[in-house]
Scaffold this motif. Structure first.
Motif, PDB file in Angstrom:
ATOM      1  N   SER A   1      46.894  41.752  41.106  1.00  0.00           N
ATOM      2  CA  SER A   1      45.819  42.747  41.138  1.00  0.00           C
ATOM      3  C   SER A   1      46.411  44.155  41.108  1.00  0.00           C
ATOM      4  O   SER A   1      47.363  44.459  41.816  1.00  0.00           O
TER       5      SER A   1
ATOM      6  N   ASN B   1      42.232  34.407  43.667  1.00  0.00           N
ATOM      7  CA  ASN B   1      43.581  34.807  44.070  1.00  0.00           C
ATOM      8  C   ASN B   1      44.260  33.639  44.765  1.00  0.00           C
ATOM      9  O   ASN B   1      43.664  32.987  45.620  1.00  0.00           O
TER      10      ASN B   1
ATOM     11  N   PHE C   1      42.007  47.079  45.600  1.00  0.00           N
ATOM     12  CA  PHE C   1      42.629  45.808  45.260  1.00  0.00           C
ATOM     13  C   PHE C   1      43.865  45.541  46.132  1.00  0.00           C
ATOM     14  O   PHE C   1      44.408  44.441  46.127  1.00  0.00           O
TER      15      PHE C   1
ATOM     16  N   SER D   1      49.366  43.190  47.297  1.00  0.00           N
ATOM     17  CA  SER D   1      48.355  42.842  46.308  1.00  0.00           C
ATOM     18  C   SER D   1      48.208  41.331  46.277  1.00  0.00           C
ATOM     19  O   SER D   1      48.958  40.604  46.929  1.00  0.00           O
TER      20      SER D   1
ATOM     21  N   ASN E   1      46.259  36.939  40.959  1.00  0.00           N
ATOM     22  CA  ASN E   1      45.128  36.299  40.290  1.00  0.00           C
ATOM     23  C   ASN E   1      45.616  35.161  39.401  1.00  0.00           C
ATOM     24  O   ASN E   1      46.677  35.263  38.777  1.00  0.00           O
TER      25      ASN E   1
ATOM     26  N   ARG F   1      39.185  37.726  45.777  1.00  0.00           N
ATOM     27  CA  ARG F   1      39.289  39.081  46.308  1.00  0.00           C
ATOM     28  C   ARG F   1      39.156  40.133  45.214  1.00  0.00           C
ATOM     29  O   ARG F   1      38.467  41.118  45.377  1.00  0.00           O
ATOM     30  N   ASP F   2      39.863  39.927  44.122  1.00  0.00           N
ATOM     31  CA  ASP F   2      39.843  40.909  43.039  1.00  0.00           C
ATOM     32  C   ASP F   2      38.628  40.653  42.156  1.00  0.00           C
ATOM     33  O   ASP F   2      38.669  39.861  41.214  1.00  0.00           O
TER      34      ASP F   2
ATOM     35  N   ARG G   1      37.176  42.481  40.029  1.00  0.00           N
ATOM     36  CA  ARG G   1      37.127  43.090  38.698  1.00  0.00           C
ATOM     37  C   ARG G   1      37.158  42.016  37.619  1.00  0.00           C
ATOM     38  O   ARG G   1      36.620  42.204  36.532  1.00  0.00           O
TER      39      ARG G   1
END
Length: 460
Positions: A118, A134, A250, A277, A280, A320-321, A323
């Motif tokens: 991330s 993740n 992130f 981080s 992913n 979590r990420d 995006r």
């Protein structure tokens, strides 16, 4: 043994001796009767099977980073889990994210999945990929030599010093540039930011040729363990870690507790706050559901069996990420957990059934009407077979009327006897039973008429 028991046993014996054979013969005749329809149904079933595609057509290919890094360790762990499930997983090492992105964008590439940290990439960099969540945590480590450095902004401190930030296109190089630019705009890429591979950077740091090394990697990575075990190297503390996390959602905060590296020598001497981080796992949108479930279950299995240094890693896999869009399979995993069916069936079969459960439910709801239809087809075939026997009887009666010699009449009697045998062996549905006995009586009556005619001819 009571009377009812004896009657029941006698009934079963009679059924096995007579009716069961008739039932088998009847279904054989029905199967022949509906053979054209059966061929069409079989073709449709095969078409549905091809559409569902219960098995992946080709091996899955996972792109990983440099050898000796967290992604390399994860790749090996995933490959072992896939092998235990009987699924192939090929591992392809790449020098950096640039190479991964190039493969992903290449229509001819066979890469199906990749690890992306991330903050080091955006959805626009990976078109056609979706997230499975993740699967690991990757802290940002800044190791240095010399006296202890205590500053609020380590990136400001090393802006003009010799620091290795990772090879071009790697996660480390990208994240370092992002963090450096955050509070020091325009300084994300400087000549003194040495873009060296991890192994070479560590060698130069330990030799005193450079001042520091910035690496984004897992705690268990051999490179990280090598530097943590070196008493001549120090780990940089990030006092403003909470502010960084607020600016870059992130990222997250992790802590290396005092004495956690070496409790005897009390290393580190105080708690060290780090930025971290998440890794992913991105896959192709059309990647086979069985493979996606295997990736998710592998991530869960690997995490449960791992001795995680940071408590934050105990919750993986986790979304979590945000995006990156979740795949539909991953959405079901995170919202409903692992279906119970996975505990009782092989993974490939459980994943297939889980993926088509809506279709199966629809088939179940339609099952009773379809069963009734089948029974109707069965009854129709029963009636049709009886009617065919009736028509054959009529043709034989016509031949009997036209017969003028005893030999012709004997031939008709022979075929009538065969017809009677075929009728006796024909299974008949309950509501057609009266037609069955009418046919048998008609056949016997016709045979008797033929025998009378033969007797009269012999008199003359």
């Amino acid at each position: 043994m009571g009377r009812y028991s004896r009657d029941f046993i006698a009934f079963v014996r009679k059924y096995l001796k007579y009716d069961l054979r008739r039932e088998i013969v009847a279904w054989w005749n029905i199967a022949i009767f509906y053979l054209p329809i059966g061929v069409v149904v079989a073709a449709l079933f095969l078409a549905i099977l091809v559409y569902i595609e219960p098995f992946p057509r080709e091996p899955t290919v996972l792109a990983i980073g440099q050898r000796g890094t967290l992604s390399n360790q994860l790749g090996g762990a995933f490959q072992s889990y896939f092998e235990r499930q009987g699924l192939p997983l090929d591992i392809r090492s790449r020098s950096g994210l640039d190479a991964v992105e190039k493969d992903i964008r290449d229509p001819g590439s066979d890469i199906n999945a990749s690890f992306v940290v991330s903050g080091a990439g955006s959805p626009a960099d990976y078109p056609g990929l979706v997230s499975l969540g993740n699967v690991a945590i990757a802290p940002a480590w800044l190791f240095y030599r010399g006296d202890t450095v205590q500053v609020d902004d380590p990136f400001q401190y090393y802006r003009n010093k010799q620091i290795a930030v990772g090879a071009p296109g790697t996660v480390s190089a990208r994240l370092f540039s992002t963090l450096m630019d955050l509070n020091n705009p325009g300084t994300g890429d400087q000549p003194n930011f040495l873009k060296l591979p991890h192994v070479e950077a560590v060698e130069q740091l330990r030799a005193g040729k450079i001042d520091a090394v910035f690496i984004v990697d897992g705690f268990s990575s051999p490179v990280i363990q090598q530097m943590l075990s070196d008493p001549n190297l120090k780990l940089m503390n990030f006092p403003l870690v909470d502010a960084y996390v607020r600016r870059l959602p992130f990222l997250q905060k992790v802590t290396v507790p005092r004495g956690a590296i070496d409790i005897a020598d009390i290393r580190p001497e105080s708690d060290i706050a780090l930025l971290a981080s998440s890794v992913n796992l991105l896959v192709e949108k059309e990647l086979h559901p069985v493979v996606q479930w295997t990736f998710l279950l592998a991530a869960r299995d690997i995490n449960l069996k791992s001795d995680n240094f940071f408590p934050a890693a105990d919750t993986f896999p986790k979304y979590r990420d945000r995006r990156f869009s979740l795949s539909p399979i991953a959405t079901r995993f995170y919202t409903g957990g692992v279906p119970a069916i996975f505990s009782y069936l092989p993974l490939w079969l459980a994943a297939l059934l889980e993926n088509v459960w809506v279709v199966l439910l629809a088939l179940l709801l339609l099952g009773l009407p379809v069963f009734n239809k089948i029974i109707g087809f069965r009854g129709f075939a029963s009636q049709k077979l009886l009617w065919l026997h009736f028509w054959e009887l009529r043709y034989l009666e016509d031949e009997l009327v036209a017969a003028r010699t005893a030999e012709d009449m004997a031939s008709v009697i022979e075929r009538l006897t065969v017809l009677d045998t075929k009728t006796a062996e024909t299974w008949v549905q309950d509501d057609q039973m009266r037609h069955y006995f009418n046919l048998r009586r008609s056949i016997n009556s016709t045979i008797q008429d033929a025998q009378k005619k033969i007797a009269l001819l012999k008199k003359f």
